[in-house]
Design a protein around this motif. Sequence first.
Motif, PDB file in Angstrom:
ATOM      1  N   MET B   1       0.854  -1.204   0.000  1.00 21.88           N
ATOM      2  CA  MET B   1       0.000   0.000   0.000  1.00 21.88           C
ATOM      3  C   MET B   1       0.879   1.239   0.000  1.00 21.88           C
ATOM      4  O   MET B   1       1.788   1.384   0.812  1.00 21.88           O
ATOM      5  N   ALA B   2       0.636   2.101  -0.930  1.00 28.34           N
ATOM      6  CA  ALA B   2       1.448   3.330  -1.003  1.00 28.34           C
ATOM      7  C   ALA B   2       0.888   4.326  -0.007  1.00 28.34           C
ATOM      8  O   ALA B   2      -0.313   4.518   0.059  1.00 28.34           O
ATOM      9  N   PRO B   3       1.761   4.932   0.765  1.00 24.87           N
ATOM     10  CA  PRO B   3       1.250   5.861   1.774  1.00 24.87           C
ATOM     11  C   PRO B   3       0.602   7.069   1.119  1.00 24.87           C
ATOM     12  O   PRO B   3       1.091   7.561   0.110  1.00 24.87           O
ATOM     13  N   PRO B   4      -0.526   7.528   1.684  1.00 22.26           N
ATOM     14  CA  PRO B   4      -1.183   8.721   1.147  1.00 22.26           C
ATOM     15  C   PRO B   4      -0.258   9.934   1.273  1.00 22.26           C
ATOM     16  O   PRO B   4       0.673   9.930   2.074  1.00 22.26           O
ATOM     17  N   TRP B   5      -0.554  10.958   0.475  1.00 24.26           N
ATOM     18  CA  TRP B   5       0.356  12.095   0.423  1.00 24.26           C
ATOM     19  C   TRP B   5       0.545  12.779   1.762  1.00 24.26           C
ATOM     20  O   TRP B   5       1.641  13.233   2.071  1.00 24.26           O
ATOM     21  N   GLU B   6      -0.525  12.861   2.566  1.00 24.47           N
ATOM     22  CA  GLU B   6      -0.360  13.628   3.810  1.00 24.47           C
ATOM     23  C   GLU B   6       0.587  12.925   4.779  1.00 24.47           C
ATOM     24  O   GLU B   6       1.000  13.493   5.765  1.00 24.47           O
ATOM     25  N   LEU B   7       0.912  11.660   4.475  1.00 26.18           N
ATOM     26  CA  LEU B   7       1.803  10.942   5.376  1.00 26.18           C
ATOM     27  C   LEU B   7       3.261  11.050   4.957  1.00 26.18           C
ATOM     28  O   LEU B   7       4.153  10.632   5.667  1.00 26.18           O
ATOM     29  N   ARG B   8       3.500  11.611   3.774  1.00 25.45           N
ATOM     30  CA  ARG B   8       4.888  11.652   3.301  1.00 25.45           C
ATOM     31  C   ARG B   8       5.586  12.891   3.816  1.00 25.45           C
ATOM     32  O   ARG B   8       4.958  13.893   4.108  1.00 25.45           O
ATOM     33  N   ARG B   9       6.882  12.807   3.876  1.00 25.37           N
ATOM     34  CA  ARG B   9       7.714  13.939   4.258  1.00 25.37           C
ATOM     35  C   ARG B   9       7.241  14.573   5.555  1.00 25.37           C
ATOM     36  O   ARG B   9       6.873  15.731   5.607  1.00 25.37           O
ATOM     37  N   ARG B  10       7.219  13.779   6.611  1.00 27.81           N
ATOM     38  CA  ARG B  10       6.732  14.340   7.862  1.00 27.81           C
ATOM     39  C   ARG B  10       7.847  14.992   8.661  1.00 27.81           C
ATOM     40  O   ARG B  10       7.591  15.697   9.625  1.00 27.81           O
ATOM     41  N   GLY B  11       9.099  14.727   8.272  1.00 27.20           N
ATOM     42  CA  GLY B  11      10.219  15.238   9.059  1.00 27.20           C
ATOM     43  C   GLY B  11      10.153  16.730   9.246  1.00 27.20           C
ATOM     44  O   GLY B  11      10.344  17.246  10.343  1.00 27.20           O
ATOM     45  N   LEU B  12       9.818  17.441   8.167  1.00 26.93           N
ATOM     46  CA  LEU B  12       9.781  18.890   8.240  1.00 26.93           C
ATOM     47  C   LEU B  12       8.659  19.359   9.157  1.00 26.93           C
ATOM     48  O   LEU B  12       8.833  20.227   9.996  1.00 26.93           O
ATOM     49  N   LYS B  13       7.485  18.712   8.994  1.00 31.97           N
ATOM     50  CA  LYS B  13       6.340  19.068   9.834  1.00 31.97           C
ATOM     51  C   LYS B  13       6.687  18.881  11.301  1.00 31.97           C
ATOM     52  O   LYS B  13       6.433  19.744  12.130  1.00 31.97           O
ATOM     53  N   ASP B  14       7.262  17.712  11.616  1.00 27.16           N
ATOM     54  CA  ASP B  14       7.539  17.439  13.012  1.00 27.16           C
ATOM     55  C   ASP B  14       8.656  18.315  13.550  1.00 27.16           C
ATOM     56  O   ASP B  14       8.675  18.626  14.738  1.00 27.16           O
ATOM     57  N   SER B  15       9.597  18.723  12.688  1.00 27.14           N
ATOM     58  CA  SER B  15      10.635  19.580  13.246  1.00 27.14           C
ATOM     59  C   SER B  15      10.098  20.999  13.462  1.00 27.14           C
ATOM     60  O   SER B  15      10.508  21.676  14.392  1.00 27.14           O
ATOM     61  N   LEU B  16       9.127  21.410  12.645  1.00 24.05           N
ATOM     62  CA  LEU B  16       8.482  22.702  12.917  1.00 24.05           C
ATOM     63  C   LEU B  16       7.714  22.651  14.235  1.00 24.05           C
ATOM     64  O   LEU B  16       7.742  23.580  15.032  1.00 24.05           O
ATOM     65  N   ARG B  17       7.051  21.532  14.447  1.00 25.57           N
ATOM     66  CA  ARG B  17       6.305  21.348  15.688  1.00 25.57           C
ATOM     67  C   ARG B  17       7.264  21.368  16.884  1.00 25.57           C
ATOM     68  O   ARG B  17       6.956  21.922  17.931  1.00 25.57           O
ATOM     69  N   HIS B  18       8.409  20.770  16.673  1.00 24.97           N
ATOM     70  CA  HIS B  18       9.412  20.773  17.735  1.00 24.97           C
ATOM     71  C   HIS B  18       9.854  22.200  18.056  1.00 24.97           C
ATOM     72  O   HIS B  18       9.936  22.585  19.213  1.00 24.97           O
ATOM     73  N   ASP B  19      10.112  22.996  16.995  1.00 23.69           N
ATOM     74  CA  ASP B  19      10.501  24.386  17.217  1.00 23.69           C
ATOM     75  C   ASP B  19       9.434  25.143  18.005  1.00 23.69           C
ATOM     76  O   ASP B  19       9.736  25.925  18.906  1.00 23.69           O
TER      77      ASP B  19
END
Lengths: 458, 385
Positions: B1-19
């Motif tokens: 199963m290919a991951p849906p788009w909103e699940l890809r490239r989460r590193g940036l999202k989570d590092s913004l959340r971390h900031d």
Amino acid sequence: MFEARVAELEALAQQHGLDFFPTSFEVVPHDIMTEVAAYGLPTRARHWSYGKVYQSQRLYGTMGLSKIYEIVLNSNPCLAFLLDTNPEIANLLVAAHVFGHVDFFKNNLLFAPTNRNMINDAIAHALRIDGYIERYGLETVEHLMDIGFALDRHIDPHQGVIRQPYPQRQVVEKERSPQPYDDLFHTPSPSVTYEVVGEHIPPHPEHDLLWFLSTYARLESWQQDVLQIIREESYYFYPQFLTKILNEGWASYWHAELFHQYNGVSPEEMIEFARLHASVVNPGGRLSLNPYYLGYSILVDIEKRWDALHAAGESPLTGRQKLFEVRRTEDDISFLRNYLTLELMEKLGLFAYGRPCTHPPGQHCTQCEHIVITSREQEAVLAALLAPRYNYGVPRIVIRDVLNNTLYLEHLDRATTFLDRRFAAQTLSYIAELWKHPVYLLTGDESGREVSLTGRSD
Amino acid sequence: MAPPWELRRRGLKDSLRHDQRVKEAIRKNLRELIAEEAIITSDGQKRVRIPLRYLEQYRFKYGQPQEGVGQGPGQPGDLLGRQDGDGNGPGDGLAGDQPGELTYEVEVPLDELTRMMLEDLALPWLEEKPERQVTTITHRHTDVRRRGSLANLDKRRTLLANIKRNASRGVAEVGHLHDDDLRFKVWDEHEQKHANAAVYMLMDRSGSMTTSKKYVAKSFFFWMVRFLRLKYQHVETVFIAHDTEAQVVPEQDFFALSNSGGTRCSSAYQVALEHLQQQHPASRWNIYLFHFSDGDNLPHDNAVCKTLVQDLLGQCNMVGYGEIRYKDDASFYGWMGQTPYMISSLQHTLEEIQHPRLLSVTITHKDELYQVLQTFLQPQENAHV
């Protein structure tokens, strides 16, 4: 060219008896590599802590301070990531290395119960948690995950991921085996006895804190689900934690072995290979031992010793056969205990280091900040190597009792080790938050005296 | 199963959340941060490093440092190195197999930190005075336009425009969003004028001001200066240090003062009074005076101080007095020829004055600094004239 050579290496690996899942390679850019490494899986439920790791790893990578060569996932079929900026010879070495890892995942007994479909399950987990975030808010879900991650190493690998609740309280009939002298008491044979089960929760000291809390704390079903997701992923990573040295040693042994046999590389590439191999199995620093190097050295030593034993007729196994047995049956703790001999230890120049002072840890002296060689004895070195690998690297904490809704935890090794108080207090209040009633932990202080710490839900 | 788009490239999202969490953590811990030595001593630097104990991921972990395994020559007992700092686990370069032991620091621009800490504070009782003006610049949304940056999108007006356009075609509902519907907020710089202000900072540098007490006083003035520079464009500052004698000193000397001598607080008040009469007459200036001392004043001087402070109150918008008194000092005040049961200090004398614009506080711990800043810089009735 590259793909053809990978296929040749794969065939060569199979010829030598490596037995692995079908493996597909993805060649990806640096930031994707970093991202997969930070999360541990290509797609995983979001949490700020991964962002923290991602951020620092990306920075280190961009500054050229560290480089992730390879990521390989324990799954069937197996998925491995290679870096697109690496020279081809580096990626060939990594491919050979990966075949070693996948053979290990498939055949090492510790990995037998692991979920080989975790890549897809983790996607499902991520979707579910995204749904919870939408419904209950990011901060609420994030906080619950903070709690879950605080406890994620407190699992019980002997019980497995899937567990039934403890038996309900009930009286069961048990057939009583005939005893000598039964005839004297006119006891009919076979007779029955009655036994009450399920009277106590937990019936035995419970190591799996996450399972216990998600099953017995009064939580909503989405909260149980979040804790279970964290717990399942923790079980998936446990065998990798416990076989770091052996697994990396095994993979390094095989990339070296395959390249000794393989004649599809040019002399220039072979020199580059030798340079890379030397850096993969470099000994490490004076105070930090490279696990690749340690595992590789022990395996090479085993092969040599068993070849000699076999030649002398003292072992039915050749060196190579012995290695396959080791990869099947050992984890790091047994691997080091059984095969890191005093001779090898001396050859590698290993020592244990620590503080020189002998007073109890709570006090202070001028030497407290010194780090000295403490011993070169085999037992001491082994103890220092094994201690951080024991029990998933965390103190052993069990649930002992539930009385009047109060949860009683016990720190099992409190006589010889002690906990970081600030961290323990915060973790206890996390548990109390889930349990919604007071939580007590029996532990010891610096001098080994028993103390009881409390966590309260506010 | 290919991951849906909103699940890809989460590193940036989570590092913004971390900031974002880093900022929240700083905000929540201002009280502790404000007394953080690393910040106060970062003289002149534009960015400060803050140790982030606040973002730790808690779990059960061992309290004692773990032993490790190394390699190479050497006999048992040979020194290999030193642990840094707190002795909680090995420092850099030592193997750590413990989970989650990333010690973490963040770099924050000092101005941003000051803004977070002091944004709600203001000089109290600021009054309109003739002549030179103190200005602050604020931003205000003044207009709505059809073009602009998406960050400034006015969602409510955009939706209204959308409904209006749909209604013109007979269906008054949200949908079919068109570029023409977009509305953007536009802001203007707005200059706000305040009256002139001069701030007098008086510090006791006598022998009894121990390093830790002086640290509290200096921290207060450090933030005070930061606050004034950030919030008000033109505020004059005057630094006065005193023991038995007082003198006006340049700013950099003020923060590097060593201590000696006895205490005669009246000397500082005298110097301040003379200075402000010459340089900052009350007719044209808002005058603020802050004085920090341990209260250990020469007993016969207290009466003089009382008179001088009363004079100062006639000229100043506000007089703030902070007395740094640590618990273990309590017995000290018996020495001044008073009965040991009656703790006498400058503070007691000043409190007899009972003037609404004389604020006096006692500091017993450096963590109380933030509270003190809040007490002194509480915006009052006619704060923004």
